[in-house]
Design an enzyme around this catalytic site. Structure first.
Site, short mmCIF file in Angstrom:
data_model
loop_
_atom_site.label_atom_id
_atom_site.label_comp_id
_atom_site.label_asym_id
_atom_site.label_seq_id
_atom_site.Cartn_x
_atom_site.Cartn_y
_atom_site.Cartn_z
CB SER A 121 -0.85 0.05 1.27
OG SER A 121 -1.64 -1.09 1.39
CG HIS A 142 -2.38 -0.72 -3.96
ND1 HIS A 142 -2.97 0.50 -3.71
CD2 HIS A 142 -2.42 -1.40 -2.79
CE1 HIS A 142 -3.34 0.55 -2.45
NE2 HIS A 142 -3.02 -0.59 -1.87
CD GLU A 154 -3.38 3.46 -6.29
OE1 GLU A 154 -3.70 4.66 -6.20
OE2 GLU A 154 -2.86 2.84 -5.34
CG ASN A 192 -3.62 3.43 0.41
OD1 ASN A 192 -4.84 3.49 0.51
ND2 ASN A 192 -2.97 2.29 0.36
N1 LIG Z 1 -5.96 -4.37 4.37
C1 LIG Z 1 -6.20 -3.57 3.35
O1 LIG Z 1 -7.23 -2.89 3.30
C2 LIG Z 1 -5.22 -3.48 2.23
C3 LIG Z 1 -5.61 -2.87 1.03
C4 LIG Z 1 -4.71 -2.84 -0.04
C5 LIG Z 1 -3.45 -3.37 0.12
N2 LIG Z 1 -3.09 -3.94 1.32
C6 LIG Z 1 -1.73 -4.49 1.42
O2 LIG Z 1 -1.83 -5.89 1.28
C7 LIG Z 1 -0.80 -6.52 2.04
C8 LIG Z 1 -1.41 -7.52 2.99
O3 LIG Z 1 -2.23 -6.81 3.92
P1 LIG Z 1 -3.45 -7.52 4.66
O4 LIG Z 1 -4.23 -6.43 5.28
O5 LIG Z 1 -4.11 -8.50 3.76
O6 LIG Z 1 -2.65 -8.31 5.81
P2 LIG Z 1 -3.14 -9.52 6.73
O7 LIG Z 1 -2.38 -9.41 7.98
O8 LIG Z 1 -4.63 -9.56 6.78
O9 LIG Z 1 -2.65 -10.81 5.90
C9 LIG Z 1 -1.30 -11.12 5.67
C10 LIG Z 1 -1.18 -12.63 5.45
O10 LIG Z 1 0.14 -12.92 5.03
C11 LIG Z 1 0.52 -14.15 5.62
N3 LIG Z 1 1.98 -14.24 5.61
C12 LIG Z 1 2.88 -13.63 6.40
N4 LIG Z 1 4.14 -13.97 6.04
C13 LIG Z 1 4.04 -14.84 5.00
C14 LIG Z 1 4.96 -15.53 4.21
N5 LIG Z 1 6.27 -15.42 4.42
N6 LIG Z 1 4.50 -16.35 3.23
C15 LIG Z 1 3.18 -16.49 3.01
N7 LIG Z 1 2.24 -15.82 3.73
C16 LIG Z 1 2.66 -15.00 4.72
C17 LIG Z 1 -0.09 -14.11 6.99
O11 LIG Z 1 -0.22 -15.41 7.54
C18 LIG Z 1 -1.44 -13.43 6.71
O12 LIG Z 1 -2.46 -14.37 6.44
C19 LIG Z 1 -0.03 -5.39 2.72
O13 LIG Z 1 1.08 -5.06 1.93
C20 LIG Z 1 -1.05 -4.27 2.74
O14 LIG Z 1 -0.46 -3.01 2.80
C21 LIG Z 1 -3.94 -4.00 2.36
#
Ligand SMILES: NC(=O)c1ccc[n+]([C@@H]2O[C@H](COP(=O)([O-])OP(=O)(O)OC[C@H]3O[C@@H](n4cnc5c(N)ncnc54)[C@H](O)[C@@H]3O)[C@@H](O)[C@H]2O)c1
Length: 528
Positions: A121, A142, A154, A192
């Protein structure tokens, strides 16, 4: 011809990853879905199952298509399962070290021609890309939350991303039914960078007791028509993710204090209150992962009955807003005594009214007028948000340092009598709704001014990525650039943060008479 991505790997099946798997599999792409361990994999599989079952229950997905979707997904622990993918998208937590390490591993495991993408993000895609031996084949992809619903992606190209890679990934977005907006690698990209200052400011309002969580959310949802309020959105995003994004924006975005995470956010993350995914964040949910609210200590109790709405109300203010307010009150059966402004107060008798309302002075503190009445305890500000008083769904009841609780209650009863949602807030420039909206609009103007993106792409990003009913430039042209400038100037006067200073381009357009729709042009030309 753009290359076809037949098999895609998705790493990390949390809030975003499970949704990204669904997007690919729904559109005929085979997916290898990877997690760190068996428990996380089961959770990811369950997330996908629950989301597709919901889509079937809502009639948005055929049961047969759901089954075909699931048949396209293979689940695995560990990256070795990604040996044959054409593209790998990572959605692991927002930490640079973790993502760099992961990309280096993906580089080792995935075939030489495969494209590697990060769903970050806010982190630098360039720094992530250079952890691999193939930085030319690394992009940011993204997606927005929830990925199956939000149409924006994005597409972030770094200075070394090969142009064919960007083109192929853009074609893939189109195949997924998404709108890909191309941007360079800057902290927070478009959406963002414009969203998180607003979210952080909303936490600050809540943390300082300026307004309740319900009132902050209602102000933005009902006042400005956003799909959800900022605190509800933070719970959906996940407070740990939101905290990491703010940290990065603060570090990479020039230490703008508006991105310095509110202390409360950090405390909540430390305490394990991560939002919906943990069952509790700003609100409490019926179960981890559920979107259904459960009542908690902060849930407001229904207003006590028995206090009749005020029958006679003094309305202070001149111009169309005060006239509109007087009309709405009169239509609701209230007797109205109008007073043009503070100068006219001495000449009018407000002794007989039950409540004094200040209408239409959205950039001046209500207390200035309240003191001029000689009965400041009975004075509240009523700020109608979202159009003229007759159309506005939301009213901000502004409590000054002298307003009595009785007057606040009376104002709420008054609003209930004419069928509006009322929220309570303090006497600060922009109250709740405009104080949260205007700095975001001003930031969008600064982004345009810096040539990072176009007005069309910025508008598209906020509408398709965040579900806003209008993009910032559409809204500015509708509201009036002069009105926006006046409110932003008042906000900046009260809080002289450099980031809150009105954008020079906004000022220049106002000086040039380009005030928006009503003058035939603002950010865009409006014929006729
Ligand atoms: N939450 C949002 O609204 C949102 C929106 C757009 C982008 N993002 C981006 O998406 C990414 C993930 O965010 P999220 O909110 O889904 O996080 P989250 O914590 O909900 O999920 C992350 C997942 O990654 C897994 N994980 C951790 N290390 C790992 C590895 N080495 N190999 C495989 N899996 C692994 C974890 O077990 C977990 O299930 C981040 O970069 C975040 O900035 C989030």
């Amino acid at each position: 011809m753009a290359r076809e991505f037949k098999t895609v790997g998705v790493v990390g099946l949390g809030t975003m990853g499970a949704g990204i798997v669904e997007v690919f599999a729904r559109n005929g792409v085979d997916v290898v879905a990877v997690e760190v361990d068996g428990a996380a994999l089961d959770k990811g599989r369950e997330n996908l199952r629950a989301s597709t079952d919901r889509a079937v229950a809502r009639g948005k997905l055929d049961p047969a298509d759901r089954d075909a979707l699931h048949a396209r997904v293979t689940f695995a622990v560990g990256l070795d399962a990604l040996r044959d993918v054409d593209l790998a998208v990572e959605a692991v937590p927002e930490r640079l070290d973790l993502k760099r390490h992961l990309l280096a591993e993906l580089d080792r495991v995935c075939p030489p021609g495969a494209v590697l993408a990060t769903n970050t993000s806010s982190l630098s895609v360039t720094e992530i890309a250079v952890a691999t031996e193939r930085p030319g084949q690394v992009v940011g992809l993204h997606f927005f939350n929830p990925a199956p619903v939000m149409r924006l992606v994005e597409v972030i190209s770094t200075v070394v991303t090969e142009s064919e890679v960007t083109r192929d990934v853009q074609a893939l977005c189109a195949r997924l039914g998404k709108v890909g907006v191309s941007v360079a690698d800057r902290a927070g990209f478009i959406a963002n960078a414009l969203l998180f200052g607003y979210l952080n400011q909303a936490i600050g309002m809540y943390e300082t007791g300026y307004a309740s969580r319900e009132d902050i959310d209602a102000a933005m949802q009902q006042g400005h028509g956003l799909p959800m309020g900022p605190l509800t959105l933070l719970d959906l995003i996940g407070l740990d993710t939101a905290y990491q994004v703010l940290e990065t924006l603060y570090q990479r975005g020039g230490h703008d204090r508006r991105h310095a995470a509110a202390p409360l956010l950090r405390q909540m993350v430390t305490a394990g209150l991560l939002g919906r995914k943990s069952g509790r964040g700003f609100y409490t949910y019926q179960a981890p992962g559920s979107s259904r609210l459960a009542p908690d200590d902060l849930t407001p109790v229904a207003a006590e009955a028995g206090h009749p709405a005020p029958r006679t109300v003094g309305v202070i203010g001149s111009g169309t807003v005060a006239t509109d307010v007087a009309e709405v009150l009169t239509a609701a059966g209230v007797d109205v005594v109008t007073v043009a402004g503070p100068g006219d107060l001495a000449a009018r008798d407000l002794a007989a009214v039950d409540l004094v309302v200040v209408a239409g002075l959205s950039t001046a503190p209500v207390i200035d007028v309240a003191m001029a009445t000689g009965r400041p305890a009975d004075v509240v500000g009523l700020h109608f948000v979202g159009g003229p008083a007759a159309q506005a769904r939301l009213v901000e009841v502004v409590r000054t340092v002298r307003t009595s609780p009785t007057a606040v209650r009376a104002a709420h009863q008054l609003c209930a009598a004419f069928g509006r949602t009322a929220v309570t807030c303090g006497d600060r420039a922009g109250f709740i709704a405009d104080a949260l909206l205007l700095p975001y609009l001003n930031d969008a103007v600064r982004m345009l001014e810096s040539n990072y993106s176009t007005a069309d792409d910025i508008d598209a990003a906020m509408k398709l990525g965040c579900g806003y009913p209008a993009g910032p430039f559409e809204l500015l042209d509708t509201v009036g650039l002069d009105v926006a400038l006046a409110v932003q100037t008042a906000i900046h006067r009260e809080l002289p943060e450099p980031g809150l200073a009105p954008a020079p381009l906004l000022r220049n357009l106002v000086t040039a008479g380009r005030l928006g729709r009503r003058t035939g042009g603002g950010f865009r030309d409006h014929a006729g």
